[in-house]
Motif scaffolding. Structure first.
Motif, PDB file in Angstrom:
ATOM      1  N   VAL A 147       0.787  -1.082  -0.091  1.00 35.68           N
ATOM      2  CA  VAL A 147      -0.009  -0.020  -0.025  1.00 35.68           C
ATOM      3  C   VAL A 147       0.876   1.207  -0.113  1.00 35.68           C
ATOM      4  CG1 VAL A 147      -1.754   1.334   1.174  1.00 35.68           C
ATOM      5  CG2 VAL A 147      -1.927  -1.124   1.095  1.00 35.68           C
ATOM      6  N   LEU A 191       0.892   4.187  -3.227  1.00 33.13           N
ATOM      7  CA  LEU A 191       0.335   5.431  -3.055  1.00 33.13           C
ATOM      8  C   LEU A 191       1.249   6.475  -3.824  1.00 33.13           C
ATOM      9  CD1 LEU A 191      -1.143   5.222   0.454  1.00 33.13           C
ATOM     10  CD2 LEU A 191      -2.378   5.451  -1.591  1.00 33.13           C
ATOM     11  N   ARG A 192       1.456   6.669  -4.860  1.00 35.30           N
ATOM     12  CA  ARG A 192       2.284   7.474  -5.649  1.00 35.30           C
ATOM     13  C   ARG A 192       1.546   8.035  -6.886  1.00 35.30           C
ATOM     14  NH1 ARG A 192       7.506   4.235  -7.801  1.00 35.30           N
ATOM     15  NH2 ARG A 192       6.874   5.312  -9.583  1.00 35.30           N
ATOM     16  N   LYS A 193       1.725   9.320  -7.029  1.00 35.67           N
ATOM     17  CA  LYS A 193       1.198  10.081  -8.033  1.00 35.67           C
ATOM     18  C   LYS A 193       1.136   9.329  -9.317  1.00 35.67           C
ATOM     19  CE  LYS A 193       0.446  14.360 -10.222  1.00 35.67           C
ATOM     20  NZ  LYS A 193       1.169  15.981 -10.459  1.00 35.67           N
ATOM     21  N   TYR A 204     -10.632   8.273  -5.411  1.00 39.19           N
ATOM     22  CA  TYR A 204     -10.353   8.717  -4.039  1.00 39.19           C
ATOM     23  C   TYR A 204     -11.220   7.906  -3.008  1.00 39.19           C
ATOM     24  CZ  TYR A 204      -8.062  12.878  -6.186  1.00 39.19           C
ATOM     25  OH  TYR A 204      -7.317  13.666  -6.914  1.00 39.19           O
ATOM     26  N   LEU A 232      -9.540   4.802  -2.262  1.00 45.35           N
ATOM     27  CA  LEU A 232      -8.263   5.018  -1.275  1.00 45.35           C
ATOM     28  C   LEU A 232      -8.538   5.331   0.019  1.00 45.35           C
ATOM     29  CD1 LEU A 232      -6.010   7.235  -4.108  1.00 45.35           C
ATOM     30  CD2 LEU A 232      -5.811   4.789  -3.373  1.00 45.35           C
ATOM     31  N   LEU A 237      -7.123   2.852   3.020  1.00 47.43           N
ATOM     32  CA  LEU A 237      -6.335   3.762   4.260  1.00 47.43           C
ATOM     33  C   LEU A 237      -7.080   3.411   5.511  1.00 47.43           C
ATOM     34  CD1 LEU A 237      -5.347   7.043   2.648  1.00 47.43           C
ATOM     35  CD2 LEU A 237      -3.727   5.331   3.316  1.00 47.43           C
ATOM     36  N   SER A 297       2.532   4.418   4.862  1.00 47.75           N
ATOM     37  CA  SER A 297       1.612   4.338   3.829  1.00 47.75           C
ATOM     38  C   SER A 297       0.674   5.483   4.175  1.00 47.75           C
ATOM     39  CB  SER A 297       0.526   3.047   4.103  1.00 47.75           C
ATOM     40  OG  SER A 297       1.146   1.867   3.953  1.00 47.75           O
ATOM     41  N   ASN A 334       2.331   8.661   2.551  1.00 47.03           N
ATOM     42  CA  ASN A 334       2.542   8.637   1.150  1.00 47.03           C
ATOM     43  C   ASN A 334       1.068   9.266   0.825  1.00 47.03           C
ATOM     44  OD1 ASN A 334       5.050   7.655   1.278  1.00 47.03           O
ATOM     45  ND2 ASN A 334       4.758   5.688   0.583  1.00 47.03           N
ATOM     46  N   ALA A 335       0.171   8.629   1.448  1.00 48.32           N
ATOM     47  CA  ALA A 335      -1.322   9.292   1.028  1.00 48.32           C
ATOM     48  C   ALA A 335      -1.394  10.865   1.155  1.00 48.32           C
ATOM     49  CB  ALA A 335      -2.294   8.430   1.897  1.00 48.32           C
ATOM     50  N   LEU A 395       0.637  12.319  -1.651  1.00 45.71           N
ATOM     51  CA  LEU A 395      -0.162  12.312  -2.551  1.00 45.71           C
ATOM     52  C   LEU A 395      -1.366  13.165  -3.069  1.00 45.71           C
ATOM     53  CD1 LEU A 395      -0.602  10.321  -5.177  1.00 45.71           C
ATOM     54  CD2 LEU A 395      -2.597   9.174  -3.862  1.00 45.71           C
TER      55      LEU A 395
END
Length: 1281
Positions: free
Chosen positions: A420, A424-426, A436, A439, A443, A497, A500-501, A504
């Motif tokens: 996860v 979570l990368r653009k 969204y 996601l 999360l 995680s 990173n969110a 993002l």
């Protein structure tokens, strides 16, 4: 003799018989196998029995054969010879198996060498290679069954290897398979690998690759792959097989592989087969090559497109094959060429589908390996190459991650959370529309899973307290081994995680395509937006992430975990920019400043943990700037913010001290240190951090110690000529004020220092903080109050609304410092000179500040019964009003926004005097000034007139008769005032009725005050026969119609008009102050000409008007019963009494006729059927008294009188309201004076009740007569008398 005989025969002893069913004579069996005349069928039968004997009764066989080597050698030689004479494949397999078992059980190298010798002879004399197949097969089986056989063969019979090479060149795949199998066993031995290394490099390698590439049968393919697996264990052989002599340029050129048969192409060919066994073996071999050096060997496989076929293999059902493919691909991810050739883009869908298929399987290791591969692909995928080109695959990947996160096996969940974090990368999620909602669910599942695995929190503690308890407890608590390592790692992965969110969300803020779902239908609102996602991140951080980490801090502190956590919080400041300030306040109020400082002091000293230090410093930097921008809105300057930013940016990374060390640093006064810029920087940083922490309730430093340290800091700065910037002084003063109660009073030197510092400032607002404690601090010391009192009070009232609104919007329970005026009240009580400052503020400040001062003074007056204060205020008001009236014209007075506030406060001061008192010279001067002020106003100046008329009304009612007479004379001598009142009353007919009758607008309130004041002037002018200089004129018809046709008039306005009507009725319409006009010109049925004797007698009223007025008053009483309005009921009943009295004077017959109307009884029944259902109501008793007075026997009978007396006897007279007691007293007196027919017992009861009521009236406490209803001053005695 038969081989299966049951008894000894042929001279063999019984010991040769093996206990089988049927028994087997081993001697006969050996003879039969060596008998050339015996048939093959018989030999196969005997061999089968011997095989069974070796399988089930091996020990007896060995015991019989082992003592005689000659027999053993003969038997082995016989069997070996039969291998080359028998062509039946089934018999050959049986012969080989029996020989192998026999040699294994005998455990003698003699027989191995015997077989090797015979094998070498056989291979040398074999006419064709086909005849060597049994020998190769036997040697392979022996090498497989006997561990040391391969070593003996390689060392003592190395010439046999040449025959193996010849077998590989023979065009028979059976022979090649046997040879490869034997080669595999030879190369599985370390000795064989060493001895045959040159052999492989010079002679076998090319031949083997050619054999593998051309193999058609599965047997040969499997045996070749077996040999290859053994070869690939050696890096030397791998280098030879992969042709490591190629240059780097050749290896990068895919055309170089064409025309050859290198290993990658061979293995790719096997992957193309539909045989899962071969595919698994091929993938094993690929992995075996790559494991030696992925960077050296991966390009060859990638150029051969092996990854493409590996991804294709993931659609199979074989767990072994899938595992092998996962391993191969995982090794290939270490080579960038794997990604640049877009193999991951091609294969990611297959990988996701494979993960979906294997999750239902009960294979934890397979789940972990697949997730590990997925994680590495997600992490290593180049940014410029988009991995998910199809949004559907992206959604499927989220579903897979969601399912694995919810897996019951913790090891799988750990790998899933890592995936996860990498997902979570653009660039993985930039294909519109961004999912969204999915996601959010992912999360939340990750955070909840981590929270579920954490032990429950034992107590609710602030962040700083948690870390403090860990760091100060027993040293064993610092050992992270006490917390399960897996759980700590899981928390770290979870936080990564979430971080990173957050990153993002920040990255998507600059991408217009990612703001919201571009495919949303028109006129519909999508929830799948970046805004909702960002708010979700902030919300779930507050509800799950922060509590989870705080729970972890109870047991251990990991620098890596805290580094990720703190950096995540720092990122969240920019996730939802409009919530940044509120989030910062909540963090600061939850002791996160203390937590971060503790982390820096504990883990970041002596340049350790630089990542954590950088994260903590960046977090404190952002937090302080956010708090500064939110709490210093009114004076935020770019220059000050820039200076503070530079100070924090330079000082925070080096500020790694404990609290105790920081306090020593702050109180440092030695001369050399004062010249150290780093010392000043650290002092200023610490003061700012303390300021923001304390302002939001986190007082983590002992206040007495901090007070002393701040004082010493200011003294040191002043002594060395150092002038800290205003924002540092502001923080220092605030901290002094907050800690003052726990510290000693400042000495004269300290006060002089503070005064000099403040005097040097261009404006006190530069260091002002809107805090009650700072206000108390500056007003506590005369040395500071005398110099700065006016300025600080001006700032206090100027900043109140802004700060209060901001605190309410924040929604965080920080403190009540910014929305309470109470701290000023005790200071006012102890120091009356502050009142003069406040009064000056009312005149010199804006209307907003004036109103706040007014509210403060009002609260002060309500809570403190200090007449001296009221006298001081009245005299001050007189001076202000005199100055205004002298210096201002009418227009400027009306434009003065603060004058209404002054007048309101003047009325409040008067209202504060609850009892009747004699008016002094100041009061009459004020009365004169206020009345003159009213004369300069217009009716529409309600803000000025309302408090002025209230003051005039109070001056008439709340004083002694002597002062009252003088006050009436003052007012009636003011012609302009009477002209104004005339205009105000006339506005009653011009004003349209309001939409809400209960609502009292400012215009209606002014009308109420006007009618009440005129009614009072009429009353007292008549009482004292005061000279009149200006008359008022009113149209009686309009006045009556205002009562008869109410038209939704406010209740208080009706009360005021009824009170006026009552006043003119009492004077029989013959007041020298009032002229009644319009009675001879009115039209309509309501105002007929006085054509009858009755109308002439009632002049200026007409009979029809009388009845209409009576009915209207009765209806008002019914309305009162519904609305429960006591004031209106008293006014209506009093007016009705006065009306009947007026009629009685004018025409007794008409008065008695009106008093005896039957509907009066219905009115009484209506009133009695209300909520109380009791005669002991003031309006009921006064009506009863009225009817008794005018002998209305048809309205009230003896029965009602008896019932009233009974209720009064049973009631507790002391608890009756004052209005009810007064009404009951009048009723009882009326009974006595009207000579009603009552029984002697009732007469005694009446007398007793009267005595009790007289005692109650003499003992009752006088309540305040003039009250303020809305914004209108009303005398209760004036209305109800």
């Amino acid at each position: 003799m038969a081989a299966g005989c049951a008894r000894p025969c042929g001279g063999h002893e019984a010991r040769w018989v093996l206990p089988l069913r049927p028994p087997l004579c081993l001697a006969c069996a050996v003879e039969t196998l060596g008998d050339g005349s015996a048939s093959l069928v018989r030999k196969k039968h005997v061999l089968s029995r011997l095989h069974d004997a070796l399988a089930w009764q091996a020990l007896p066989v060995v015991q019989l054969l082992a003592p005689d080597e000659r027999v053993c050698i003969h038997l082995i030689g016989t069997l070996f010879g039969m291998l080359h004479t028998v062509e039946d494949s089934g018999a050959l397999d049986l012969f080989v198996e029996v020989v192998v078992r026999l040699v294994v059980e005998l455990k003698s190298e003699l027989y191995l060498r015997c077989i090797l010798d015979e094998s070498q002879k056989e291979l040398c004399k074999a006419s064709t290679m086909r005849g060597s197949l049994p020998t190769f097969t036997l040697l392979g089986k022996l090498a497989d069954a006997i561990p040391g056989f391969a070593d003996v063969l390689v060392v003592e019979h190395s010439n046999l290897v040449d025959h193996l090479l010849m077998g590989l060149t023979y065009p028979n795949e059976g022979i090649k398979a046997a040879v490869c199998y034997l080669y595999g066993k030879l190369y599985s031995s370390p000795v064989g690998t060493e001895r045959l290394s040159t052999h492989f490099e010079e002679r076998l390698c090319g031949l083997f690759l050619n054999t593998l590439g051309r193999a058609q049968t599965k047997e040969l393919q499997v045996n070749c792959l077996g040999l290859l697996k053994e070869l690939l264990k050696s890096e030397h052989f791998v280098s030879i097989l992969m042709n490591n002599s190629k240059t780097e340029e050749e290896s990068e050129n895919p055309d170089f592989l064409e025309g050859e048969n290198p290993l990658p192409l061979v293995l790719k060919k096997l992957l193309l087969t539909r045989d899962e066994t071969l595919q698994a073996a091929s993938s094993h071999c690929v992995a075996a090559v790559l494991v030696h050096s992925p960077s050296r060997y991966a390009p060859a496989f990638i150029h051969a497109d092996v990854p493409e076929f590996l991804f294709e293999c993931l659609s199979c059902n074989s767990e072994i094959l899938i595992w092998s493919v996962y391993c191969c691909l995982l090794l290939l991810t270490e080579e960038r060429l794997f990604f640049s050739k877009c193999h991951t883009v091609y294969g990611v869908e297959s990988l996701v589908r494979s993960l979906q298929d294997v999750l239902p399987l009960n294979n934890v290791e397979l789940h972990k390996q697949g997730l590990l591969l997925f994680t590495e692909i997600l992490k290593r995928q180049p940014v410029e190459i988009k991995l998910f080109t199809n949004r559907g695959v992206c959604i499927e990947a989220i579903d897979v991650l969601m399912e694995t996160v919810n897996c019951p096996v913790l090891e799988v969940v750990v790998e899933a959370v890592r995936a996860v974090a990498a997902f979570l990368r653009k660039d993985h999620l930039s294909s519109p529309p961004v999912p969204y909602e999915e996601l959010q669910k992912l999360l939340e599942a990750v955070l909840r899973r981590c929270a579920d695995l954490s032990p429950s929190q034992s107590s609710k503690m602030h962040a700083g307290d948690l870390l403090f308890s860990v760091s100060r407890s027993h040293p064993a608590n610092r050992n992270l081994s006490r917390v399960p390592q897996r759980q700590g790692q899981f928390l770290l992965n979870t936080l990564e995680s979430f971080r990173n969110a957050c990153r993002l969300a920040v990255e998507f803020q600059s991408d217009p395509m990612a703001q919201e779902n571009a495919f949303t239908a028109p006129n519909s609102k999508s929830k799948d937006t970046l805004s909702n996602f960002s708010e979700f991140l902030l919300r779930i951080c507050d509800s799950l992430c922060i509590p989870m980490v705080m729970n972890y801090l109870e047991r251990a502190v990991s620098p890596s975990v805290m580094e990720v956590f703190i950096s995540t919080l720092n990122t969240l400041f920019t996730v939802v920019p409009n919530m940044r300030n509120k989030f910062s306040k909540k963090l600061a109020s939850s002791s996160f400043i203390r937590l971060t400082l503790e982390l820096k002091a504990r883990f970041c000293s002596v340049q350790s943990n630089p990542a954590l230090n950088q994260a903590c410093s960046s977090f404190l930097f952002s937090l302080c700037l956010n708090l500064y921008s939110s709490t210093e809105k009114e004076r935020t300057s770019s220059q000050e913010e820039q200076e503070m930013s530079e100070l924090l940016q330079k000082g925070l990374p080096q500020f790694n001290y404990t609290v105790a060390e920081s306090l020593l640093l702050l109180a440092e006064t030695l001369e050399p240190f004062s010249l150290d810029p780093s010392l000043c920087s650290h002092q200023h940083c610490f003061i700012l951090l303390l300021y923001f922490a304390y302002s939001l309730g986190d007082r983590f430093v002992p206040e007495a110690e901090l007070f002393l340290a701040i004082r010493n800091f200011l003294l040191s700065a002043q002594d060395h000529g150092d002038c800290p910037p205003p924002y540092i002084l502001r923080a220092a003063l605030y901290l002094l004020a907050v800690c003052q109660d726990k510290g000693k009073a400042l000495d004269l030197r300290s006060l002089c220092t503070i005064r000099r510092i403040l005097d040097n400032l261009p404006d006190l607002s530069l260091v002002y903080v809107h805090c009650p404690l700072l206000l108390k601090f500056l007003l506590r010391y005369p040395e500071l109050m005398g110099r700065f009192g006016h300025q600080v009070l001006q700032l206090w009232f100027s900043w109140g609304d802004c700060k209060q609104t901001e605190t309410e919007e924040a929604g965080f329970s920080v403190s009540d410092q910014l929305n309470s005026a109470d701290p000023l009240l005790p200071i006012l009580k102890s120091n009356s000179s502050i009142l003069l400052i406040l009064l000056d503020l009312v005149c010199s400040s804006s209307v907003e500040v004036a109103w706040k001062v007014l509210m403060t003074l009002r609260t002060f007056l309500e809570r403190n019964e200090d007449v001296l204060v009221c006298d001081l205020l009245r005299s001050q008001f007189l001076q202000i009003l005199q100055q205004l009236l002298v210096e201002s014209s009418s227009a400027s007075l009306q434009a003065n926004r603060n004058l209404p506030v002054l007048l309101s406060l003047l009325f409040l001061v008067q209202l504060r005097s609850k009892g009747v008192r004699e008016l002094d010279s100041t009061d009459f001067k004020l009365l004169h000034q206020v009345s003159n002020l009213c004369g300069k106003c217009r009716p529409r100046d309600a803000d000025l007139l309302q408090p002025s008329l209230n003051f005039l009304y109070w001056s008439l009612h709340q004083t002694t008769p002597c002062s009252q007479q003088r006050a009436v004379a003052v007012l009636l001598s003011n012609v302009s005032l009477l002209e104004l009142l005339q205009k105000v009353l006339e506005c009653t007919w011009l004003r349209s009725p309001p939409s809400q009758p209960a609502y009292l607008s400012p215009e209606d309130a002014l009308l109420c005050s006007g009618w009440l004041l005129v009614a009072s002037l009429l009353l007292y002018q008549h009482r004292y026969n005061t000279e009149v200089h200006q008359t008022l004129s009113l149209d009686l018809t309009e006045v009556l119609n205002a009562v008869i046709f109410r038209k939704k008039k406010p209740i208080l306005l009706l009360v005021s008009i009824v009170q006026f009507l009552r006043a003119v009725l009492r004077q029989n319409f013959s007041s020298s102050l009032l002229v009644i006009v319009g009675q001879n010109t009115a039209q309509g049925a309501m105002q007929p000409q006085p054509s009858s004797l009755q109308d002439a007698a009632l002049h200026p009223l007409a009979m029809a008007q009388v009845f209409s007025l009576v009915v209207s008053l009765q209806n008002l009483l019914v309305h009162v019963q519904l609305q429960k309005d006591l004031l209106l009921s008293q006014a209506v009943v009093a007016c009705l009494e006065t009306l009947v009295e007026y009629l009685y004077v004018k025409n007794q017959d008409v008065a008695l006729h009106v008093a005896s109307q039957p509907w009066h009884r219905f009115l009484l029944f209506t009133l009695l059927n209300g909520g109380q259902k009791s005669f002991l109501q003031p309006e009921v008793l006064r009506l009863m008294t009225l009817f008794l007075r005018y002998q209305s026997s048809n309205i009230i009978s003896q029965k009602e009188i008896t019932q009233i007396l009974q209720e009064a006897t049973e009631a507790n007279l002391a608890e009756l309201p004052e209005a009810t007691s007064r009404a009951l007293h009048l009723f009882l007196c009326q009974i006595q004076s009207s000579h009603c027919q009552v029984e002697p017992v009732q007469s005694e009861t009446i007398q007793t009740l009267l005595e009790c009521l007289l005692g109650q009236r003499s003992a009752c406490v006088k309540h305040q007569d003039v009250v303020c209803l809305g914004s209108v001053a009303v005398s209760l005695s004036h209305i109800g008398d």
